[in-house]
Design a protein around this motif. Structure first.
Motif, short mmCIF file in Angstrom:
data_model
loop_
_atom_site.label_atom_id
_atom_site.label_comp_id
_atom_site.label_asym_id
_atom_site.label_seq_id
_atom_site.Cartn_x
_atom_site.Cartn_y
_atom_site.Cartn_z
N ALA A 75 0.82 -1.21 0.00
CA ALA A 75 0.00 0.00 0.00
C ALA A 75 0.85 1.26 0.00
CB ALA A 75 -0.91 0.00 1.22
N LEU A 76 2.14 1.10 0.20
CA LEU A 76 3.00 2.28 0.30
C LEU A 76 3.41 2.78 -1.08
CD1 LEU A 76 5.20 1.12 3.29
CD2 LEU A 76 3.24 2.65 3.33
N THR A 77 3.76 4.06 -1.10
CA THR A 77 4.16 4.67 -2.37
C THR A 77 5.46 4.08 -2.86
OG1 THR A 77 3.19 6.68 -1.51
CG2 THR A 77 4.53 6.89 -3.49
N GLU A 78 5.55 3.81 -4.14
CA GLU A 78 6.80 3.32 -4.73
C GLU A 78 7.87 4.40 -4.65
OE1 GLU A 78 5.63 -0.34 -5.25
OE2 GLU A 78 7.58 0.38 -5.87
N PRO A 79 9.11 4.05 -4.35
CA PRO A 79 10.16 5.06 -4.24
C PRO A 79 10.28 5.92 -5.48
CG PRO A 79 10.97 2.97 -3.44
CD PRO A 79 9.62 2.72 -4.04
N GLN A 80 10.03 5.32 -6.67
CA GLN A 80 10.22 6.08 -7.89
C GLN A 80 9.27 7.27 -8.00
OE1 GLN A 80 9.99 2.89 -7.66
NE2 GLN A 80 11.74 1.94 -8.67
N SER A 81 8.22 7.29 -7.21
CA SER A 81 7.28 8.40 -7.32
C SER A 81 7.79 9.65 -6.63
CB SER A 81 5.92 8.02 -6.73
OG SER A 81 6.03 8.00 -5.32
N LEU A 82 8.82 9.53 -5.82
CA LEU A 82 9.35 10.71 -5.14
C LEU A 82 10.29 11.45 -6.06
CD1 LEU A 82 10.28 9.72 -1.51
CD2 LEU A 82 8.43 11.13 -2.30
N VAL A 83 10.05 12.68 -6.33
CA VAL A 83 10.94 13.42 -7.22
C VAL A 83 11.42 14.73 -6.62
CG1 VAL A 83 10.06 12.46 -9.36
CG2 VAL A 83 8.97 14.46 -8.39
N ASN A 84 10.74 15.25 -5.62
CA ASN A 84 11.18 16.53 -5.10
C ASN A 84 10.78 16.69 -3.63
OD1 ASN A 84 8.47 17.29 -5.00
ND2 ASN A 84 8.55 18.04 -7.10
N ARG A 85 11.25 17.74 -3.04
CA ARG A 85 11.07 17.98 -1.62
C ARG A 85 9.61 18.11 -1.25
NH1 ARG A 85 14.30 22.45 1.76
NH2 ARG A 85 15.95 21.35 0.72
N VAL A 86 8.80 18.79 -2.10
CA VAL A 86 7.40 19.00 -1.78
C VAL A 86 6.69 17.67 -1.63
CG1 VAL A 86 5.22 19.91 -2.64
CG2 VAL A 86 7.31 21.26 -2.84
N GLU A 87 6.94 16.74 -2.53
CA GLU A 87 6.29 15.44 -2.44
C GLU A 87 6.73 14.71 -1.20
OE1 GLU A 87 5.37 14.52 -7.14
OE2 GLU A 87 6.64 13.17 -5.99
N ASP A 88 8.02 14.83 -0.86
CA ASP A 88 8.50 14.13 0.32
C ASP A 88 7.81 14.65 1.57
OD1 ASP A 88 10.86 14.14 2.68
OD2 ASP A 88 10.59 12.28 1.55
N GLU A 89 7.61 15.97 1.64
CA GLU A 89 6.94 16.54 2.81
C GLU A 89 5.52 16.00 2.90
OE1 GLU A 89 9.64 20.53 2.72
OE2 GLU A 89 7.65 20.55 1.83
N GLU A 90 4.89 15.83 1.77
CA GLU A 90 3.53 15.30 1.76
C GLU A 90 3.54 13.84 2.20
OE1 GLU A 90 0.83 16.87 1.51
OE2 GLU A 90 -0.50 15.14 1.44
N VAL A 91 4.53 13.10 1.73
CA VAL A 91 4.64 11.69 2.11
C VAL A 91 4.83 11.57 3.61
CG1 VAL A 91 6.15 9.67 1.96
CG2 VAL A 91 5.46 10.85 -0.12
N VAL A 92 5.73 12.39 4.14
CA VAL A 92 6.00 12.34 5.58
C VAL A 92 4.75 12.74 6.36
CG1 VAL A 92 7.34 13.35 7.46
CG2 VAL A 92 8.47 12.77 5.30
N ARG A 93 4.08 13.81 5.89
CA ARG A 93 2.88 14.28 6.59
C ARG A 93 1.80 13.21 6.59
NH1 ARG A 93 -1.82 17.04 6.28
NH2 ARG A 93 -1.92 17.12 4.03
N GLN A 94 1.65 12.54 5.48
CA GLN A 94 0.64 11.47 5.42
C GLN A 94 1.01 10.32 6.34
OE1 GLN A 94 -0.12 10.37 1.35
NE2 GLN A 94 -0.89 12.41 0.82
#
Lengths: 319, 186
Positions: free
Chosen positions: B101-120
């Protein structure tokens, strides 16, 4: 200290939450242990990542610009338990029917629901006047009667109430406004008007207060040279129950003036109109020991004009 | 303006002092509630409830018995917890989330997405763990301050934070951060 013991304390160590002796032991261990050093670095990176994410997420949001006005309105509501008692009293007389003041998530919860016994009381009052003069004389010993614009349309009518103060009514109303309901109790009065063509509302609540009571915080204005406060940016919904112009059948008044007549026994047909507003204003001022709160989506100048036209309602002597 | 001065003004009936107090702390309360609840409307409701309670309680608040901000955080957290209970939605422990159910690593491309991933990921923690994460990493409170707000022993705060970080690490290590993170090695 062994790695297992150090690992349990690493997070607290990073957060400066270990004792001085623990700190000394951990530092001594880290000097000679690459695995624990790497674990410390990983924990530190994770903490930074979490901290950064929360700080950035929080910085992107803020309360709505209406938050302060909503709070002010809520504090006013909080400070007037007798008006809540008034609503509860009306609701007991006619539960489930009335002017419903709803709120959406962003809106102001101005009132929790003014049950529509106001209309029931008006209907009963009309019936008493029209059909039972003898009862009217008896009722007159307990109630005072005041003249207001008739919510049923067609001029003015006397409304009874066990009122301990003289309610005020506007002597000026913009064209197109119709009275929708009038409610009276010993400590409060409520007059509700609506312009169905322009969907503008005018809700005037009057409440007896202590003469030392100060006005709530808000933009300072004047009404007839007296200090007043204006709140703006209010949102909400109001529903009005529309009555036919005359009662559809004769209504038997209660033999006992204290008897509560269930609304179901009143044969009226009704439609409900809901008005939503996002540009509401509330004007608050005092006349003597009465606090008046006028809620409307009329322009400010019109509200002040209506406020300045408020005068004591004419009392009718029932003898 | 100093919060002690504002509180004193409020306690002497100065409504403008209360307005100033509201405007000074509204962002903090709202943002804390938003991080706890993930919903702007509910955060707004909590903001209202908190300051209604503050308005009611200020007269009896004794600054000698504790810090105003600690008290404000406690009130805020209590209202957030009440709001969550009203939802009656189950919180799913992150432990139970499957890897699929977790996001595939390849979907992370920038800091904004990472912050969203961490927040979720933080959002998926249960209430107790989420609370300590927000108190520590958003409000920067010490373990002792957190213990006072939550009315639990300091040891409980420590163990909850340990579990929270362990849980977040298990999820986030499957989704590596692609931007530099400042590392502090003591």
């Amino acid at each position: 200290m062994k790695c297992q013991e150090v690992n349990k304390l690493l997070l607290a160590y990073l957060n400066h939450e270990v004792t001085p002796s623990e700190r000394m032991l951990i530092r001594a261990h880290l000097v000679g242990c690459n695995a624990c050093q790497q674990e410390l670095a990983a924990l530190s990176a994770l903490q930074s990542r979490v901290r950064q994410s929360l700080q950035v997420s929080a910085a992107q949001v803020a309360p709505s610009p209406q938050a302060w006005n909503r709070l002010q309105a809520r504090l006013i509501e909080d400070a007037h338990p007798s008006l809540s008692w008034f609503r509860t009293w009306l609701q007991r007389l006619a539960p489930g029917v009335g002017r419903i003041h709803q709120t959406d998530k962003r809106g102001v919860k101005m009132k929790k629901g003014l049950a529509f016994t106001v209309i029931a009381a008006l209907v009963i009052a009309l019936a008493v006047m029209a059909f039972v003069p003898a009862v009217r004389a008896q009722v007159g010993e307990l109630l005072r009667w005041f003249r207001f614009e008739s919510p049923a349309g067609g001029g003015e009518v006397s409304i009874p109430g066990s009122v301990e103060f003289t309610p005020l009514r506007p002597t000026y109303l913009p064209a197109g406004f119709q009275a929708m309901s009038v409610g009276l109790n010993p400590e409060a009065a409520s007059l509700n008007y609506w312009n169905s063509s322009t969907n503008q509302i005018l809700i005037i609540d009057e409440l007896r207060v202590s003469s030392e009571r100060s006005l709530p915080p808000g933009r300072k204005v004047t009404v007839n040279g007296q200090p007043a406060v204006l709140l703006t940016g209010l949102e909400g919904n109001i529903s009005f129950v529309l009555l036919p112009p005359t009662p559809s059948a004769p209504i038997t008044p209660p033999a006992d003036s204290d008897q509560i007549v269930p609304l179901e026994s009143v044969p009226v047909s009704e439609t409900v109109e809901t008005v939503s507003y996002t540009d509401g204003r509330q004007l608050i001022w005092h006349i003597g020991d009465v606090e008046i709160r006028m809620l409307s989506n009329l322009p400010e100048e019109e509200m002040i004009k209506i406020a300045e036209s408020m005068a004591p309602a004419e009392e009718e002597s029932i003898e | 303006m100093d919060s002690a001065d504002l509180i004193h003004r409020c306690q002497t009936g100065d409504e403008e002092g209360f307005a100033a107090l509201f405007h000074q702390y509204k962002n903090l309360v709202y943002r804390t509630a938003y991080l706890m609840l993930d919903d702007a409307g509910e955060a707004e409701d909590v903001l209202q409830e908190v300051f209604v309670q503050v308005h009611r309680s200020l007269l009896t608040f004794d600054p000698l018995k504790g810090s105003f901000t600690t008290w404000l955080y406690r009130v805020t957290m209590n209202h957030c917890l009440s709001q969550r209970r009203k939802r009656r939605l189950p919180t799913i422990s992150l432990d139970k989330v499957s890897a699929a159910a977790l996001t595939e690593p390849q979907s992370l491309v920038n800091r904004v997405e990472d912050e969203e991933v961490v927040r979720q990921a933080v959002g998926r923690l249960n209430t107790k763990l989420r609370t300590v994460v927000i108190l520590r990493y958003y409000l920067d409170l010490s373990y002792a301050e957190m213990a006072e707000i939550l009315n639990v022993p300091t040891g409980t705060v420590k163990s909850r934070l340990d579990r929270a970080l362990k849980t977040l690490r298990q999820e986030l290590e499957m989704v590596p951060c692609t931007w530099p993170v400042k590392e502090v090695v003591k």
